[in-house]
Write a protein that holds these residues in place. Sequence first.
Motif, PDB file in Angstrom:
ATOM      1  N   LEU A  66      -0.968  -8.808   8.219  1.00 31.07           N
ATOM      2  CA  LEU A  66      -0.545  -8.812   9.613  1.00 31.07           C
ATOM      3  C   LEU A  66      -1.199  -7.597  10.281  1.00 31.07           C
ATOM      4  CD1 LEU A  66       3.010  -9.531  10.624  1.00 31.07           C
ATOM      5  CD2 LEU A  66       2.126  -7.310  11.243  1.00 31.07           C
ATOM      6  N   ILE A  67      -1.649  -7.750  11.507  1.00 32.14           N
ATOM      7  CA  ILE A  67      -2.331  -6.656  12.217  1.00 32.14           C
ATOM      8  C   ILE A  67      -1.454  -6.158  13.361  1.00 32.14           C
ATOM      9  CG2 ILE A  67      -4.344  -6.010  13.588  1.00 32.14           C
ATOM     10  CD1 ILE A  67      -5.812  -8.352  12.119  1.00 32.14           C
ATOM     11  N   ILE A  68      -1.197  -4.855  13.364  1.00 33.92           N
ATOM     12  CA  ILE A  68      -0.507  -4.232  14.497  1.00 33.92           C
ATOM     13  C   ILE A  68      -1.545  -3.356  15.193  1.00 33.92           C
ATOM     14  CG2 ILE A  68       1.330  -2.685  15.249  1.00 33.92           C
ATOM     15  CD1 ILE A  68       2.983  -3.663  12.881  1.00 33.92           C
ATOM     16  N   ARG A  80      -2.964  -0.882  12.324  1.00 35.97           N
ATOM     17  CA  ARG A  80      -2.496  -0.980  10.940  1.00 35.97           C
ATOM     18  C   ARG A  80      -2.590  -2.416  10.461  1.00 35.97           C
ATOM     19  NH1 ARG A  80       1.473   1.046  13.520  1.00 35.97           N
ATOM     20  NH2 ARG A  80       3.043  -0.422  12.810  1.00 35.97           N
ATOM     21  N   THR A  81      -2.920  -2.573   9.203  1.00 36.18           N
ATOM     22  CA  THR A  81      -2.837  -3.886   8.573  1.00 36.18           C
ATOM     23  C   THR A  81      -1.765  -3.777   7.504  1.00 36.18           C
ATOM     24  OG1 THR A  81      -4.588  -3.341   7.006  1.00 36.18           O
ATOM     25  CG2 THR A  81      -5.235  -4.488   9.015  1.00 36.18           C
ATOM     26  N   VAL A 165      -1.432   7.018   9.859  1.00 27.78           N
ATOM     27  CA  VAL A 165      -2.578   6.477   9.142  1.00 27.78           C
ATOM     28  C   VAL A 165      -2.295   5.039   8.767  1.00 27.78           C
ATOM     29  CG1 VAL A 165      -3.271   8.714   8.205  1.00 27.78           C
ATOM     30  CG2 VAL A 165      -1.742   7.266   6.889  1.00 27.78           C
ATOM     31  N   GLU A 166      -3.330   4.287   8.505  1.00 31.23           N
ATOM     32  CA  GLU A 166      -3.151   2.888   8.112  1.00 31.23           C
ATOM     33  C   GLU A 166      -2.590   2.835   6.694  1.00 31.23           C
ATOM     34  OE1 GLU A 166      -6.099  -0.566   6.819  1.00 31.23           O
ATOM     35  OE2 GLU A 166      -6.424   0.197   8.837  1.00 31.23           O
ATOM     36  N   LEU A 167      -1.549   2.056   6.519  1.00 30.63           N
ATOM     37  CA  LEU A 167      -0.926   1.914   5.217  1.00 30.63           C
ATOM     38  C   LEU A 167      -1.501   0.721   4.495  1.00 30.63           C
ATOM     39  CD1 LEU A 167       1.284   2.582   3.137  1.00 30.63           C
ATOM     40  CD2 LEU A 167       2.762   1.032   4.389  1.00 30.63           C
ATOM     41  N   LYS A 168      -1.921   0.931   3.287  1.00 33.64           N
ATOM     42  CA  LYS A 168      -2.399  -0.173   2.453  1.00 33.64           C
ATOM     43  C   LYS A 168      -1.509  -0.240   1.243  1.00 33.64           C
ATOM     44  CE  LYS A 168      -7.036  -0.110   4.103  1.00 33.64           C
ATOM     45  NZ  LYS A 168      -8.416  -0.299   3.828  1.00 33.64           N
ATOM     46  N   MET A 169      -0.545  -1.138   1.277  1.00 36.56           N
ATOM     47  CA  MET A 169       0.385  -1.290   0.167  1.00 36.56           C
ATOM     48  C   MET A 169      -0.284  -2.114  -0.923  1.00 36.56           C
ATOM     49  SD  MET A 169       3.849  -1.939   2.302  1.00 36.56           S
ATOM     50  CE  MET A 169       4.951  -1.668   0.961  1.00 36.56           C
ATOM     51  N   ARG A 170       0.004  -1.782  -2.153  1.00 34.17           N
ATOM     52  CA  ARG A 170      -0.580  -2.516  -3.297  1.00 34.17           C
ATOM     53  C   ARG A 170       0.489  -3.241  -4.030  1.00 34.17           C
ATOM     54  NH1 ARG A 170      -5.599   0.146  -3.160  1.00 34.17           N
ATOM     55  NH2 ARG A 170      -5.337   2.161  -2.296  1.00 34.17           N
TER      56      ARG A 170
END
Length: 170
Positions: A66-68, A80-81, A165-170
Amino acid sequence: MKIDRHGKAKILSVEEVQLLFNSGLQTERDRALFGIYLFCACRIQEACTLRTVDVYDASGRVRPKLIIRKGNTKGKLATRTIPVIDDLRILLTNYQPATGQPYLSPGRFGEPFQPDSADKALRKACKRVGLEGVSSHSFRRSALTQMSDALIPLRIVQEVRSYAVELKMR
């Protein structure tokens, strides 16, 4: 806890979240919108201004992320994605906005659903199931608390909280 819309938003238990989604929220749109609050830990303005193309691809399938857009964030610092987890994917799949609708949650006159209207829908849902002290911010607080309880590193929780910052959850 909030009283008459003053004070801190209540942190929801798993049971309270289930109660709201199963009995309180009456429309697929509301379940999708509040699912975004919960599973993305975003603010009400960010969820209300989501564009359909930022959630669904051209064929109408839910995107993997999802893109904010940064213009819709509190600090307007970064786009953020956010990965779409299975529970959120189900809510978004069950809800499909009208074809050609620019906003995920449309309001009147082609504008996005207004935060005040979303808040009003939540108050009605809470009244329906007998919950007090809940606001739209309760979903954000609950998500961040659950992350902390799950021993997700504080640095990651702070990134989600500040959205600097952009969060990239794994």
